[in-house]
Scaffold this motif. Structure first.
Motif, mmCIF file in Angstrom:
data_model
loop_
_atom_site.group_PDB
_atom_site.id
_atom_site.type_symbol
_atom_site.label_atom_id
_atom_site.label_comp_id
_atom_site.label_asym_id
_atom_site.label_seq_id
_atom_site.Cartn_x
_atom_site.Cartn_y
_atom_site.Cartn_z
ATOM 1 N N ARG A 123 0.803 -1.215 0.000
ATOM 2 C CA ARG A 123 0.000 0.000 0.000
ATOM 3 C C ARG A 123 0.840 1.271 0.000
ATOM 4 N NH1 ARG A 123 -4.683 -2.165 4.194
ATOM 5 N NH2 ARG A 123 -6.003 -3.143 2.584
ATOM 6 N N ALA A 124 2.116 1.165 0.297
ATOM 7 C CA ALA A 124 2.987 2.344 0.256
ATOM 8 C C ALA A 124 3.192 2.834 -1.177
ATOM 9 C CB ALA A 124 4.337 2.025 0.899
ATOM 10 N N MET A 125 2.940 1.949 -2.158
ATOM 11 C CA MET A 125 3.090 2.355 -3.556
ATOM 12 C C MET A 125 2.152 3.500 -3.910
ATOM 13 S SD MET A 125 3.677 -0.487 -6.507
ATOM 14 C CE MET A 125 2.208 -1.392 -6.084
ATOM 15 N N GLY A 126 0.914 3.410 -3.416
ATOM 16 C CA GLY A 126 -0.096 4.398 -3.783
ATOM 17 C C GLY A 126 0.303 5.830 -3.475
ATOM 18 N N PRO A 127 0.611 6.157 -2.208
ATOM 19 C CA PRO A 127 0.984 7.537 -1.878
ATOM 20 C C PRO A 127 2.226 8.024 -2.621
ATOM 21 C CG PRO A 127 0.465 6.317 0.116
ATOM 22 C CD PRO A 127 0.489 5.329 -0.995
ATOM 23 N N MET A 128 3.202 7.126 -2.861
ATOM 24 C CA MET A 128 4.415 7.546 -3.558
ATOM 25 C C MET A 128 4.113 7.896 -5.018
ATOM 26 S SD MET A 128 6.559 7.514 -1.128
ATOM 27 C CE MET A 128 8.181 7.672 -1.849
ATOM 28 N N ILE A 129 3.297 7.076 -5.659
ATOM 29 C CA ILE A 129 2.917 7.364 -7.042
ATOM 30 C C ILE A 129 2.048 8.619 -7.102
ATOM 31 C CG2 ILE A 129 1.593 6.530 -9.030
ATOM 32 C CD1 ILE A 129 2.521 3.708 -8.313
ATOM 33 N N GLU A 130 1.159 8.780 -6.120
ATOM 34 C CA GLU A 130 0.337 9.991 -6.064
ATOM 35 C C GLU A 130 1.210 11.242 -5.981
ATOM 36 O OE1 GLU A 130 -2.256 9.633 -2.754
ATOM 37 O OE2 GLU A 130 -3.375 7.938 -3.593
ATOM 38 N N ALA A 131 2.264 11.173 -5.161
ATOM 39 C CA ALA A 131 3.151 12.327 -5.012
ATOM 40 C C ALA A 131 3.825 12.674 -6.335
ATOM 41 C CB ALA A 131 4.203 12.041 -3.946
ATOM 42 N N ILE A 132 4.263 11.661 -7.067
ATOM 43 C CA ILE A 132 4.931 11.901 -8.352
ATOM 44 C C ILE A 132 3.926 12.404 -9.380
ATOM 45 C CG2 ILE A 132 6.287 10.830 -10.201
ATOM 46 C CD1 ILE A 132 7.206 8.786 -7.999
#
Length: 327
Positions: A123-132
């Protein structure tokens, strides 16, 4: 990031006060301490014989000097939605997410301590991709953005191709078997833990150089999310190489993926039209669904139905009921 900036002002006042005391006593200031420790970690890492590590350290330096890392961290804190969130039923169309939710354990607050690959890492993928994504769009997410974030093949590309995510022509189909292998991976080597920790500390101290001391306490979820994301990518690398043990090369590959990702305009990855054809921003549906742990198929439960009314999926896989807590 109004809240973040307020905390930074408070932190700066406290730091300045402490620095005045330290200066009067002939001690190093917080800024001097940060510079010294950052240099020590960089010297230490450059002294290690780890293939690919010098290139990672160069990437860190380049993204810092260019201002990209600063922009990325700001984007992480500033991302927000101007449309409604997707429902569990809508997200159930995402086979990758349903397979992860039904096959990876949920370790909770012990994730970072356990070293195991669990649902929190995924689930950490989601926020990181959102930030980019926000870094490239420069605005709040609208409905189309929400669909692109949830239903493009970018996450699948990252999992299966890592630092070659933008190069692969055909993305493998996610399977339950892959996630079952993923949950068996862990980071147990002290050498690898030390490598991951020290690279992380370099980034923390760079944040101190960019934003001032105490910044990591102002964006409380950034650093844990970043660390989980790196561990998840490293675990995917281990599975791709048929290993349960996460080793140094997996950490290096994870960081290569991360730095390549933040340099990529991820808004180019669009939602699959077939998956989002019937989704309507103005017609949310928060019904319960059951999903298959094996193939990721889903079924919306009718009133009065539950997972107990079904023996198994058509593929023979075990079924799990998912409830949307927003109802």
């Amino acid at each position: 990031m109004k809240k973040v900036k307020t905390w930074m002002k408070i932190s700066d006042v406290l730091s300045d006060f402490q620095d005045k005391i330290n200066t009067s006593l002939g001690r190093e200031t917080s800024s001097e301490w940060n510079k010294r420790v950052l240099k020590e970690y960089c010297v230490y890492l450059r002294g290690l014989s780890v293939q690919g590590l010098p290139e990672i350290l160069n990437e860190i330096q380049d993204t810092w000097n260019s201002g990209l890392y600063q922009d990325f961290v700001w984007a992480f804190g500033e991302r927000k939605m101007e449309s409604r969130p997707l429902t569990f039923e809508e997200l159930a169309h995402n086979k990758l997410s349903t397979l992860a939710a039904t096959n990876l354990p949920s370790t909770g607050f012990n994730t970072l301590m356990s070293g195991k690959t669990d649902l929190n890492l995924f689930r950490a993928m989601g926020p990181m991709i959102e930030a980019i994504y926000h870094l490239n769009s420069g605005r709040a997410f609208n409905w189309e953005d929400m669909l692109n974030l949830a239903f493009s093949d970018l996450e699948t590309r990252l999992i299966f191709a890592l630092n070659r995510f933008d190069e692969v022509k055909e993305v493998p189909e996610p399977t339950a078997e892959f996630f079952q292998k993923l949950k068996e991976t862990s980071m147990t080597s002290e050498q690898t833990k030390n490598l991951e920790e020290k690279i992380g500390l370099v980034l923390i101290h760079i944040e101190g150089e960019i934003f001032g001391m105490g910044f990591e306490n102002s964006v409380e979820d950034y650093w844990p999310t970043m660390s989980l994301f790196i561990q998840f990518l490293a675990a995917c690398s281990a599975v791709q190489h048929n290993r349960e043990e996460i080793v140094n090369e997996d950490i290096i590959r994870a960081y290569r993926t991360f730095f390549k990702l933040i340099k990529t305009d991820v808004t180019q990855y669009k939602a699959d039209p077939e998956l989002v054809r019937d989704m309507d921003e103005d017609n949310p549906d928060y019904e319960d669904v059951i999903v298959c742990k094996n193939c990721g198929s889903y079924y919306k439960l009718e009133p009065g139905e539950s997972v107990d009314d079904f023996e198994s999926c058509h593929c023979g896989g075990e079924l799990k009921q998912v409830h949307d807590e927003r109802t």
